[in-house]
Design a protein around this motif. Structure first.
Motif, short mmCIF file in Angstrom:
data_model
loop_
_atom_site.label_atom_id
_atom_site.label_comp_id
_atom_site.label_asym_id
_atom_site.label_seq_id
_atom_site.Cartn_x
_atom_site.Cartn_y
_atom_site.Cartn_z
N THR A 15 26.36 -46.57 63.90
CA THR A 15 25.36 -45.66 64.46
C THR A 15 24.75 -44.79 63.37
O THR A 15 23.54 -44.63 63.27
CB THR A 15 26.01 -44.76 65.53
OG1 THR A 15 26.69 -45.59 66.47
CG2 THR A 15 24.97 -43.94 66.25
N VAL A 19 20.97 -44.53 62.02
CA VAL A 19 20.23 -43.26 62.00
C VAL A 19 19.58 -43.07 60.64
O VAL A 19 18.38 -42.75 60.53
CB VAL A 19 21.17 -42.09 62.34
CG1 VAL A 19 20.55 -40.76 61.93
CG2 VAL A 19 21.46 -42.06 63.83
N ILE A 22 16.72 -45.40 60.26
CA ILE A 22 15.53 -44.95 61.00
C ILE A 22 14.80 -43.88 60.21
O ILE A 22 13.58 -43.92 60.05
CB ILE A 22 15.94 -44.41 62.39
CG1 ILE A 22 16.41 -45.53 63.30
CG2 ILE A 22 14.75 -43.69 63.04
CD1 ILE A 22 16.93 -45.06 64.64
N LEU A 23 15.58 -42.93 59.66
CA LEU A 23 14.97 -41.85 58.88
C LEU A 23 14.23 -42.42 57.68
O LEU A 23 13.12 -42.00 57.34
CB LEU A 23 16.04 -40.88 58.39
CG LEU A 23 16.59 -39.92 59.44
CD1 LEU A 23 17.64 -39.01 58.83
CD2 LEU A 23 15.47 -39.09 60.03
N ALA A 427 22.23 -31.48 73.60
CA ALA A 427 21.21 -32.16 72.80
C ALA A 427 19.82 -31.79 73.29
O ALA A 427 18.92 -31.47 72.50
CB ALA A 427 21.41 -33.67 72.87
N ALA A 428 19.65 -31.78 74.62
CA ALA A 428 18.35 -31.42 75.19
C ALA A 428 18.02 -29.97 74.87
O ALA A 428 16.88 -29.62 74.58
CB ALA A 428 18.35 -31.65 76.70
N GLY A 431 16.87 -29.62 71.30
CA GLY A 431 15.49 -30.11 71.18
C GLY A 431 14.49 -29.13 71.76
O GLY A 431 13.51 -28.77 71.12
N ILE A 434 13.62 -25.95 69.82
CA ILE A 434 12.71 -26.06 68.68
C ILE A 434 11.37 -25.44 69.04
O ILE A 434 10.80 -24.65 68.29
CB ILE A 434 12.52 -27.55 68.30
CG1 ILE A 434 13.77 -28.06 67.62
CG2 ILE A 434 11.30 -27.72 67.40
CD1 ILE A 434 13.69 -29.50 67.22
N LEU A 450 8.92 -27.89 61.74
CA LEU A 450 7.52 -28.08 62.05
C LEU A 450 6.64 -27.73 60.85
O LEU A 450 5.69 -28.44 60.55
CB LEU A 450 7.16 -27.20 63.25
CG LEU A 450 6.20 -27.88 64.20
CD1 LEU A 450 6.84 -29.06 64.85
CD2 LEU A 450 5.72 -26.90 65.24
N ILE A 461 12.53 -32.56 55.67
CA ILE A 461 12.45 -33.14 57.01
C ILE A 461 13.63 -34.08 57.24
O ILE A 461 14.31 -34.03 58.27
CB ILE A 461 11.12 -33.91 57.20
CG1 ILE A 461 9.93 -33.00 56.96
CG2 ILE A 461 11.03 -34.49 58.59
CD1 ILE A 461 8.61 -33.73 56.98
N PHE A 465 16.47 -33.67 60.13
CA PHE A 465 16.64 -34.71 61.14
C PHE A 465 18.06 -35.27 61.06
O PHE A 465 18.71 -35.50 62.07
CB PHE A 465 15.63 -35.84 60.94
CG PHE A 465 14.29 -35.57 61.55
CD1 PHE A 465 14.19 -35.07 62.83
CD2 PHE A 465 13.13 -35.82 60.85
CE1 PHE A 465 12.95 -34.83 63.41
CE2 PHE A 465 11.89 -35.58 61.41
CZ PHE A 465 11.80 -35.08 62.68
N ILE A 468 20.60 -32.83 62.56
CA ILE A 468 20.50 -32.75 64.02
C ILE A 468 21.17 -33.97 64.65
O ILE A 468 21.96 -33.87 65.58
CB ILE A 468 19.03 -32.64 64.46
CG1 ILE A 468 18.46 -31.29 64.01
CG2 ILE A 468 18.92 -32.77 65.97
CD1 ILE A 468 16.98 -31.13 64.26
N ALA A 469 20.85 -35.17 64.11
CA ALA A 469 21.45 -36.39 64.64
C ALA A 469 22.96 -36.38 64.46
O ALA A 469 23.71 -36.74 65.37
CB ALA A 469 20.84 -37.61 63.95
N VAL A 472 24.60 -34.24 67.06
CA VAL A 472 24.69 -34.88 68.38
C VAL A 472 25.79 -35.94 68.38
O VAL A 472 26.56 -36.05 69.34
CB VAL A 472 23.33 -35.48 68.77
CG1 VAL A 472 23.44 -36.27 70.06
CG2 VAL A 472 22.30 -34.39 68.92
N ILE A 473 25.88 -36.71 67.30
CA ILE A 473 26.90 -37.76 67.24
C ILE A 473 28.29 -37.14 67.30
O ILE A 473 29.16 -37.56 68.08
CB ILE A 473 26.73 -38.59 65.95
CG1 ILE A 473 25.45 -39.43 66.05
CG2 ILE A 473 27.93 -39.50 65.74
CD1 ILE A 473 25.09 -40.14 64.76
#
Lengths: 493, 413
Positions: A15, A19, A22-23, A427-428, A431, A434, A450, A461, A465, A468-469, A472-473
């Motif tokens: 995972t 991640v 993806i970044l 997690a929500a 988000g 922010i 931002l 950035i 990111f 944050i990921a 959550v993990i």
């Protein structure tokens, strides 16, 4: 149990790898943009055009603000990080009750912030704003600097020494090229090098005209320094390796370590999210329990209706309307609250309790309500499920009081499934907050993220990111494991 | 089907029984069955029914206001991008300094200031001809006649001769419906039902256009996301093994980003457009759909009828398409309606941050209205109410559908 734990942790590896990938893939599209932005910045400051004179001094002017419709004293003060009193002191013609006339000009600071000078005079000062400010103070011992919102400013009318001399080495560092690039264009016979004795460490005095390398050279040089001229495969492996060791590249914009930027913003985000989570739980648990205990009574309908509405209303809108309700000029003329200036004291609960509540209460309530609503609905439905069970009926028939039945028998069992959605909830919340950080100008991770997105500052950035990921993990692991500890049935599925 | 009584089981028996007794068999067509189901739904699930009505209402408004003349509903009376210009105090102040720099006009009273400041009708003409003072007088005449706010004057008809406005009376007589002075931040009125925003746009038409964007993005993002999620979930659930493991890791990785953060990630590398917002939302929809479909497939895979189909030699594709897919339709409908609501909220959040589309959007309206909310809360208020009501509609509809179609999913959100 051990086998379950090992499995759970092993699953994190792919995972995390995905991640990071993806970044890499997503943000690899961006550096091109950064180079363009950087180049146009350099061009605007004259660094990649033809001969430019080395500037040594700056006549300090006043910092002015041109009023546009909708500006209030508070909003102007907030924008520049000063207090309303300071603003009024600089503008004797203004009184605190007067409306600002659009088109008029306000003196915001009777001088210029050193940080603003440092950001603008990129040719003369280091890219890192803090270094630039320190250097300005060091080079101007004769000037008495004022202070606004904790930041030093140079009084207007003074002549500020930006630099006494420079070298090719310094110029090259600022403009992101190598000293050789400079020496190659300033050949013998050009204004700065008439006798052909120019070297990388020759002192150049203000007033000397120097030719900057062409745009192409600068572009190639920037790409080389950012490491984005290598083949994609190599870049990918390097990025993967760096991220695993948590060695992030420094910021493209300020050259600061990305990790430092992240860590500086983190406390404010933790404050906001912690507060919002407390609000959510404080609202959701009692309300959910009450709603389940009084199922299908008026109270239940009322609370459920509220929860459904709170789920549908976006937090940023609730916050916007809350601002309208409480701030001066809104529903109550005097207003009961206005957004405090975030740069004033640390706004950390450890340094100023009242400051903490003044700043974070409205965003935390706005963010907490939506999270609380979904938590309440889950609490209610799970509790209803449990209340139908045989062992609860047994507890009732033993003659236990309502409190004992709910607390000891029903709630404990109902909380286990609630725990499983807690991860998604947090997690929500992270988000959603922010947006609230942006709305309330809280310089946490969201606002910073931002800002850096607008500047195409890729390393920062990516760092944000990634963390944050990662958060959550890790959160999901903690919840899964604690879930498995509480409820042994889970492990075998 | 409604005639199932006594010992009659199959359709043939029903017909025999009916003809023997002289009864007519009710032809329960697909449509009639759907209508009956809808009727039952509306009766038993009032809140869900309310949600359905809200959603249908918004859809009708969104579709019905497209085009000139307000679409076939006739509601969108104004173009949402056209600036409406009528004298107003707040805007006038704004223009004052620009319009009057260096002109010798007397602007001591509020009414005079208001008039002289508009660049189009007074300001620009005045500046061009250096007759600002004249303009003020002219404007005051208009106000005295009660004309300015209702009847609007065509600026091109103002003629200047020797620094004087020519023929004021004739000009007043030619007042047309051509709006000229910006109607910024007007309160709701019969003309502008929801008021106007800072630039003088009609808020009602912007709200209806925002509805269109929200519904389009919400619908198509959900369609794509749930579609892909279903296919992926079907494959992962039926094939199992390495495919399943791999799909789950990818889903985990996507879900490691909170929804808004993922949208920011995509938005930071793409151009702001409705297409990209839709696509990035669609990616977010894949993971939850995959989870639920996969769970259902694993359950259904072991059912006797799937076993039977496999025994008679049905291919894997046939089993998936004809035996498993129809049986996961109920949860899919539920996911669909819940996801649309969440996506509409997410789109608004993205637009609020200025990273969404460039079109008229509710999120952007809330952000625009925020900057001058103490002067006029209407822009933010209407957009937020519209957003809340539409999401509310989808949420309660989804809840009710879940209760009816798939009670197992209760409490999953």
């Amino acid at each position: 149990m051990q086998k379950y734990l090992i499995n759970r942790f092993l699953l994190v590896i792919p995972t995390l790898w995905l991640v990071i990938s993806i970044l890499f893939v997503a943000l690899n599209l961006l550096p091109g943009d950064y180079v363009t932005i950087k180049l146009s910045n350099l061009e605007a400051s004259g660094a990649t055009t033809q001969p430019a004179e080395i500037v040594g001094e700056l006549e300090v002017e006043r910092t002015l603000h041109r009023v546009v419709g909708g500006n209030t004293l508070e909003s102007v003060a907030l924008q520049y990080g000063i207090t309303v009193e300071e603003l009024l002191a600089n503008n004797p013609s203004l009184d605190s009750s007067a409306e600002l006339r659009p088109g008029s000009t306000l003196i915001v600071i009777d001088g210029q912030l050193l940080s603003a000078i440092s950001r603008r005079e990129r040719m003369a000062l280091p890219e890192n704003t803090a270094d630039g400010v320190a250097l300005l103070i060091e080079r101007n011992p004769q000037i008495e600097f004022g202070s606004v919102a904790g930041e030093p400013y140079a009084p207007s009318g003074e002549t500020l020494t930006l630099r006494t001399s420079t070298t090719i080495n310094e110029l090259a560092a600022v403009n992101r090229v190598t000293p050789e690039d400079y020496l190659n264009v300033n050949i013998r016979g050009t204004p700065s090098n008439e006798d052909g004795l120019l070297a990388a460490d020759t002192l150049l005095l203000p007033g000397v005209t120097i030719i900057a390398p062409t745009r192409e050279i600068t572009e190639a040089s920037i790409k080389n320094q950012l490491g984005i001229d290598k083949p994609l495969g190599i870049q990918y492996v390097e990025f993967l390796w760096d991220t695993i060791r948590l060695q992030f590249r420094p910021s493209f914009q300020t050259n600061e370590a990305s990790m430092d930027i992240f860590l500086r913003a983190l406390p404010r985000t933790l404050h906001l999210n912690g507060y919002a989570l407390i609000v959510a739980v404080l609202v959701a648990l009692p309300v959910g329990i009450l709603s389940a205990m009084r199922q299908d009574q008026a109270v239940d309908y009322l609370l459920r209706g509220f929860a459904i509405l709170a789920l549908a209303a976006p937090p940023f809108w609730i916050a916007t309307m809350l601002i309208f309700v409480v701030s001066p000029g809104g529903i109550f003329d005097g207003g009961v609250w206005s957004i405090p200036l975030t740069e004033q004291d640390a706004r950390s609960i450890f340094s100023s309790v009242s400051g903490f509540f003044a700043l974070y209460t409205i965003p935390a309530v706005a963010g907490g309500i939506a999270a609380g609503a979904s938590l309440m609905r889950i609490t209610r439905s799970e509790l209803l499920e449990v209340l139908r069970q045989d062992y609860v009926r047994t507890a009732w028939s033993k003659g236990l009081r309502e409190r004992a039945v709910i607390r000891r028998h029903a709630l404990r069992n109902a909380m286990v499934p609630v725990l499983s959605v807690f991860g998604l909830l947090i997690a929500a919340l992270v988000g959603g907050n922010i947006i609230l950080e942006v709305l309330f100008a809280i310089p946490g991770i969201g606002l910073l993220l931002l800002q850096r997105i607008y500047q195409a500052d890729v390393p920062v950035i990516q760092t944000m990111f990634f963390f944050i990921a990662l958060f959550v993990i890790v959160l999901n692991i903690i919840i899964d494991v604690s879930y498995a500890l509480i409820d042994p049935r889970i492990r075998y599925n | 089907m409604s005639e199932r009584s006594g010992g009659v089981g199959s359709a043939d028996n029903v017909e025999q029984y009916a003809s023997a007794e002289g009864l007519r068999v009710a032809e329960a067509s697909r449509w009639r069955r759907a209508a009956r189901g809808l009727g039952t739904f509306m009766r038993t699930k009032q809140l869900g029914a309310f949600g359905l009505i809200v959603v249908v209402l918004w859809s009708v408004i969104a579709v019905g206001t497209v085009g000139d003349g307000g679409g076939w509903l006739g509601l969108g009376r104004y173009d949402s991008r056209a600036v409406f210009e009528i004298a107003s105090v707040s805007y006038a102040d704004d223009k004052l300094a620009n319009a009057l720099d260096g002109l010798d006009a007397d602007i001591s009273t509020a009414a005079q200031r208001e008039l002289v400041s508009d660049p189009q009708i007074f300001g620009q003409v005045a500046i061009d001809n250096a007759v600002a003072g004249e303009m003020v007088d002219y404007g005051l005449e208009l106000i005295a006649d009660g004309i300015l706010l209702d009847t609007l004057i065509d600026a091109e008809q103002i003629e200047i001769e020797d620094g004087q406005i020519k023929d004021v009376d004739a000009l007043l007589a030619t007042g047309t419906d051509n709006p000229l002075i910006t109607a910024s931040l007007l309160d709701p009125s019969g003309k502008h039902w929801f008021g106007t925003d800072r630039a003088g746009h009609d808020l009602f038409s912007r709200v209806t256009e925002g509805a269109r964007l929200s519904l389009y993005i919400g619908f198509f993002a959900t369609l794509i996301g749930v579609g892909i999620g279903t296919v992926v979930g079907l494959l992962a659930g039926s094939l199992g093994g390495a495919v399943d493991l791999m799909v789950n890791r990818v889903m985990d990785a996507i879900q490691a980003f909170p929804p808004i953060v993922f949208l920011l990630l995509i938005a930071s590398v793409t151009d702001p457009s409705a297409l990209w917002v839709t696509l990035s939302l669609a990616v977010l929809g894949v993971a939850p759909t995959n989870r639920i479909v996969r769970g259902s497939v694993i359950q259904i895979r072991e059912m006797p009828y799937v076993e039977a189909a496999r025994t008679i030699g049905a291919t894997a594709g046939r089993i998936m398409g004809f035996h498993i897919l129809p049986n996961i339709f109920a949860p899919l409908i539920v996911i669909f309606s819940i996801t649309i609501g969440a996506f509409i909220l997410a789109e608004a959040a993205l637009s609020f941050l200025g990273l969404g589309t460039l079109d008229v959007s509710w999120g952007k309206m809330i952000a625009d209205g925020r900057q001058f909310i103490v002067y006029s809360p209407w822009t933010s208020l209407w957009a937020g109410l519209a957003l809340t009501s539409l999401v509310f509609g989808f949420n309660v509809l989804g809840d009710a559908l879940r209760d009816v179609l798939d009670p197992r999913l209760r409490g999953s959100r």
